[in-house]
Write an enzyme that holds these catalytic residues in place. Structure first.
Site, PDB file in Angstrom:
ATOM      1  N   CYS A 135       0.825  -1.137   0.011  1.00  0.00           N
ATOM      2  CA  CYS A 135       0.216  -0.029  -0.107  1.00  0.00           C
ATOM      3  C   CYS A 135       0.676   1.250   0.098  1.00  0.00           C
ATOM      4  O   CYS A 135       1.254   1.671   1.162  1.00  0.00           O
ATOM      5  CB  CYS A 135      -0.722  -0.097   1.225  1.00  0.00           C
ATOM      6  SG  CYS A 135      -1.846   1.437   1.207  1.00  0.00           S
ATOM      7  N   CYS A 138      -0.663   4.183   2.175  1.00  0.00           N
ATOM      8  CA  CYS A 138      -0.335   4.017   3.692  1.00  0.00           C
ATOM      9  C   CYS A 138       0.835   4.519   3.839  1.00  0.00           C
ATOM     10  O   CYS A 138       1.243   4.878   4.867  1.00  0.00           O
ATOM     11  CB  CYS A 138      -0.872   2.637   3.987  1.00  0.00           C
ATOM     12  SG  CYS A 138      -2.334   1.796   3.235  1.00  0.00           S
ATOM     13  N   ASP A 139       2.275   3.679   3.176  1.00  0.00           N
ATOM     14  CA  ASP A 139       3.528   3.694   3.643  1.00  0.00           C
ATOM     15  C   ASP A 139       4.395   4.693   2.784  1.00  0.00           C
ATOM     16  O   ASP A 139       5.411   5.104   3.268  1.00  0.00           O
ATOM     17  CB  ASP A 139       3.881   2.406   3.407  1.00  0.00           C
ATOM     18  CG  ASP A 139       3.195   1.290   4.315  1.00  0.00           C
ATOM     19  OD1 ASP A 139       2.392   1.828   5.302  1.00  0.00           O
ATOM     20  OD2 ASP A 139       2.935   0.183   3.978  1.00  0.00           O
TER      21      ASP A 139
END
Ligand code: NAP
Length: 308
Positions: A135, A138-139
């Site tokens: 992701c 997200c990261d």
């Protein structure tokens, strides 16, 4: 006696949320079961540019949050669960079993979507969460001024590689062929982006590091030459597999485990419908998922009326 719903929708991505909106608005007693935060894969997409109505694009999380609000507004009950363990038919009723109980319903809509396919090479499991990610949204921000790699050549890989260029100093795309599968507009953007280097015709062979990702080994499939690259993160976008394990033995699936339906989106079991990315359809897109969600809800409503 347990409560009996008119429709239980399994999965809270765009397909499931749209089905919930339509079912709630049709005054069906509607329960939507969602494994994690509603929104599905779309919620972890940084920007969706091809969903109509948003000429400047819209954040995936924002879009799916709005879908969720709309479903709740029209009366759908959304419950977070750990997992759906099974699906069964008991006379006219369908039984959805979860980790610690079950729900009964007159109809069911399966909208469980798909999840990232995993690549089995040394280091992937070991460094999951320590540089290996599925992701970028997200990261990605953890990789400011770092070097990362993206494995895959489809729309997801290229979109997310482009997103990562906002943070990373360099983004490798490792692709197993000499041409990207992604849409032309994305291919052009990737090739024009000077932070992106595409490693063509190659396979990731190994990820190594000491407690976190430090290096990857990539092999050219033609020459079999192996090269080492210093990287801080590796993101995988090599396609998806449908979340349909709980359907096995009850509902007909295709050879790749996607759910087969008729044109009314009814599965091989009367009263059980499927929509979105878990279905054997021709295009995995938010715009398709919402259309299928609407159709599945209307067909489920008809089924409930006809069998009442
Ligand atoms: P995808 O289109 O199936 O692409 C997967 C990519 O990973 C392909 O390039 C494939 O290579 C590669 N791959 C597969 N298995 C591999 C392996 N074992 N080792 C190395 N590489 C491997 O998957 P996706 O990009 O996740 O997209 C899923 C669906 O969502 C697609 O229908 C896509 O169009 C859609 N989507 C659309 C958008 C958009 O419209 N903006 C955004 C994201 C996703 P090959 O090319 O050689 O097969």
């Amino acid at each position: 006696m347990a409560e009996i719903y008119d429709v239980i929708i399994i999965g809270g991505g765009p397909a499931g949320l749209t089905a919930a909106l339509y079912s709630g608005r049709a005054r069906m007693k509607t329960l939507l079961l969602e494994k994690a935060t509603a929104g599905g894969q779309a919620a972890t997409t940084d920007r969706i540019e091809n969903y109509p109505g948003f000429p400047a694009g819209i954040g995936g999380f924002e879009l799916t949050e709005k879908m969720k609000q709309q479903a709740v507004e029209f009366g759908a009950d959304i419950q977070e669960i750990k997992s759906v363990e099974g699906l069964d038919v008991d006379g006219e009723q369908k039984v959805v079993t979860i980790e610690d109980g079950f729900f009964r319903s007159r109809s069911v809509i399966i909208a469980t979507g798909a999840e990232s396919r995993k690549l089995e090479v040394p280091g992937v499991e070991e460094f999951h969460g320590k540089g290996v990610s599925y992701c970028a949204t997200c990261d990605g921000a953890f990789y400011r001024d770092r070097v990362v790699a993206v494995v895959g050549g489809g729309n997801s890989a290229v979109e997310e590689a482009l997103f990562l260029t906002r943070f990373a100093s360099k983004v490798y795309i490792i692709h197993r062929r000499d041409e990207l599968r992604a849409d032309k507009i994305l291919r052009e953007r990737a090739i024009d982006n000077n932070k992106i280097e595409i490693i063509w015709d190659s396979h990731l062979k190994k990820i190594v590091g000491n407690g976190k990702v430090e290096q990857m080994v990539v092999e050219n499939k033609n020459s079999h030459d192996r090269n080492e690259y210093a990287v801080d993160g590796v993101f995988f976008y090599i396609g998806t597999v449908p979340n349909t394990e709980f359907c096995e033995g009850l509902i007909k699936l295709d050879g790749r485990e996607y759910i087969l339906t008729d044109e009314s989106l009814q599965t091989s079991v009367p009263g059980i419908f499927a929509c979105g990315d878990c279905r054997a359809n021709l295009l995995k897109q938010v715009a398709v998922a919402v259309g299928e969600g609407a159709l599945a809800a209307v067909q489920a409503e008809k089924y409930v009326e006809e069998t009442a």
